[in-house]
Design an enzyme around this catalytic site. Structure first.
Site, PDB file in Angstrom:
ATOM      1  N   CYS A 186      13.030 -51.790-130.420  1.00 31.58           N
ATOM      2  CA  CYS A 186      14.136 -51.299-131.244  1.00 31.58           C
ATOM      3  C   CYS A 186      13.618 -50.115-132.055  1.00 31.58           C
ATOM      4  CB  CYS A 186      14.666 -52.401-132.166  1.00 31.58           C
ATOM      5  SG  CYS A 186      16.044 -51.850-133.173  1.00 31.58           S
ATOM      6  N   LEU A 187      13.882 -48.919-131.553  1.00 25.22           N
ATOM      7  CA  LEU A 187      13.410 -47.709-132.230  1.00 25.22           C
ATOM      8  C   LEU A 187      14.516 -46.664-132.130  1.00 25.22           C
ATOM      9  CD1 LEU A 187      11.020 -46.266-133.636  1.00 25.22           C
ATOM     10  CD2 LEU A 187      10.175 -45.629-131.373  1.00 25.22           C
TER      11      LEU A 187
END
Ligand SMILES: [Zn+2]
Ligand SMILES: [Zn+2]
Lengths: 180, 186
Positions: free
Chosen positions: A114-115
Site C-alpha cells: 500500500c503505497l
C-alpha cells in the site's frame, strides 16, 4: 470502407495478436525503449540498497532486490520484489509486490504494497529506481494510519518487540527455506 | 560566458552526478521527463518542465480527471503548453500534421514604446508610409533609377522624349504624394 474488405480470418488473427500484447505494437516498442533506458541508468548509478534486473528475456517483468536501511529494524534483511509493467507504462504504474514474505504494516500476506505513488500518486516520471528507493524508505517509516497488516502496525510502537518478531518471521520464512 | 555560468549552476545542484562530464549532463537537460529520451516535438509546460508532445498528450489522455505535471504535479492543460522549435527541426515534418497535433505557439505583439505609435513622422510614421506606399515607391524606383543596370539610358536633355518623360514623372510624383496624403488623412 477498406476495413470491410479485410479477410475476417486475417483480422481475427491480428486482433488476437494485439490483445496478447495488450496494446498496439508501436506502443510496446516505446515501452521497451523506456525500460531499456531505465535499466541502463540503474546499472550506471549504483544506488545503494536497491537493484533490479529483467526476469530472463521478458523486459516487462523485473525482479528487484532491496536491503533494509541502516538504523532501521530491517537493517541486514534482504527482500526480493517483482515488478510487472503494463503496456501502458509509464502512464500507469507497474504492479509491484514483495516476493519475499515481509512483516510490515503496509504489506499484506500476499506481498501487496500500500503505497500512494504506486496508485493515485503515480507519475510517468517515476522509475524502477525511484519506486525501489521509496519502498526501501517505507520500510523504516511505515504509514500506520492505513495498515494492511494491523498486527505489525500495532506492534510498531514497541521497536524492540517488533524487531524480535520480525527476525523470527524472517528466519522462519526466508533463512530456513533457503537452507532447506 | 554568462550563459555558461547560468547553465552550470543547475548541474551542480543535480544530486550525486557532479563527477559526470558536462556534455552528458547538458544533453540530459533536454530529455523528456516521460520517455527519458531526447525530447521530440518538444513542448514545455507553464511550470517549465520539458516533454515530447506525444508523451505529454498521452499522459493527459490517461488521466483526464487529474491533469497534473508529471514532475511537479502543478496543474497543466493542453492549451497551456508552449512548443519549442529548435534549429534542427526546420527540415523535419511539420509536427502539427502529426497526430496528435502539437498546440501552436502564440505570438504576442511587441509593445510599441514610441510617443506617437503608428502616426506622425517619427519611426512609426516612416514605417507606416513605407508599408502602404508600396505603389508610389515602386514607381519612384523605376522612374528615378538612372543607373546602368541594363535599362535603356535616359534620353538626352532637351529632346521631346525627355520633356514628355519629365512631365509624366511629375504627374506621377504628384499622384504619389497625393495618394500618401490621402491615406494619412483617411
Ligand atoms: Zn518523451
Ligand atoms: Zn511541472
Amino acid at each position: 470502407m477498406s476495413t470491410q474488405n479485410i479477410d475476417p480470418a486475417a483480422s481475427g488473427a491480428r486482433n488476437k495478436d494485439m490483445s496478447d500484447k495488450g496494446n498496439k505494437p508501436k506502443d510496446t516498442h516505446s515501452v521497451s525503449k523506456r525500460l531499456q533506458q531505465e535499466l541502463m541508468s540503474l546499472m550506471m548509478s549504483g544506488e545503494t540498497g536497491v537493484s533490479a534486473f529483467p526476469d530472463g528475456d521478458n523486459l516487462f517483468k523485473w525482479v528487484g532486490t532491496l536491503q533494509g536501511a541502516e538504523g532501521t529494524v530491517y537493517e541486514g534483511l534482504k527482500y526480493k520484489l517483482t515488478l510487472d509493467f503494463p503496456s501502458s507504462y509509464p502512464y500507469t504504474a507497474p504492479v509491484v509486490k514483495f516476493d519475499t514474505p515481509i512483516f510490515h504494516p503496509n504489506v499484506d500476506t500476499n506481498g501487496n504494497i500500500c503505497l500512494d505513488i504506486l496508485k493515485e500518486e503515480w507519475s510517468a516520471l517515476y522509475t524502477v529506481k525511484t519506486i525501489l528507493i521509496s519502498i526501501r524508505s517505507l520500510l523504516g517509516e511505515p504509514n500506520n494510519n492505513s495498515p494492511l497488516n494491523t498486527h505489525a502496525a500495532e506492534l510498531w510502537e514497541n521497536q524492540v518487540a517488533y524487531k524480535k518478531l520480525l527476525l523470527e518471521k524472517y528466519k522462519k520464512d526466508v533463512t530456513d527455506k533457503e537452507s532447506s | 560566458m554568462a550563459s555558461r555560468v547560468t547553465s552550470d549552476s543547475p548541474n551542480s545542484d543535480a544530486s550525486g552526478s557532479a563527477s559526470q562530464d558536462h556534455e552528458k549532463e547538458d544533453s540530459k537537460n533536454f530529455e523528456c521527463n516521460i520517455c527519458l529520451d531526447t525530447a521530440r516535438d518538444a513542448v514545455v509546460s507553464m511550470c517549465g518542465h520539458l516533454f515530447c508532445w506525444p508523451c505529454l498528450h498521452q499522459w493527459l489522455e490517461t488521466r483526464p480527471t487529474r491533469q497534473v505535471c508529471p514532475v511537479c504535479k502543478a496543474g497543466i492543460s493542453k492549451d497551456k503548453v508552449i512548443p519549442l522549435y529548435g534549429r534542427g527541426s526546420t527540415d523535419q515534418q511539420d509536427p502539427r500534421e502529426k497526430l496528435p497535433p502539437r498546440p501552436p505557439g502564440q505570438r504576442a505583439e511587441p509593445e510599441n514604446t514610441g510617443p506617437f505609435p503608428g502616426f506622425g513622422f517619427g519611426d512609426g510614421g516612416f514605417q507606416m508610409s513605407f508599408g502602404i506606399g508600396a505603389f508610389p515607391f515602386t514607381f519612384f524606383a523605376s522612374t528615378f533609377n538612372f543607373g546602368n543596370d541594363g535599362r535603356p539610358a535616359p534620353p538626352q536633355a532637351g529632346s521631346p522624349q525627355h520633356a514628355d518623360e519629365q512631365f509624366l514623372s511629375q504627374v506621377f510624383l504628384f499622384m504619389a504624394v497625393f495618394f500618401i496624403i490621402w491615406l494619412m488623412l483617411a
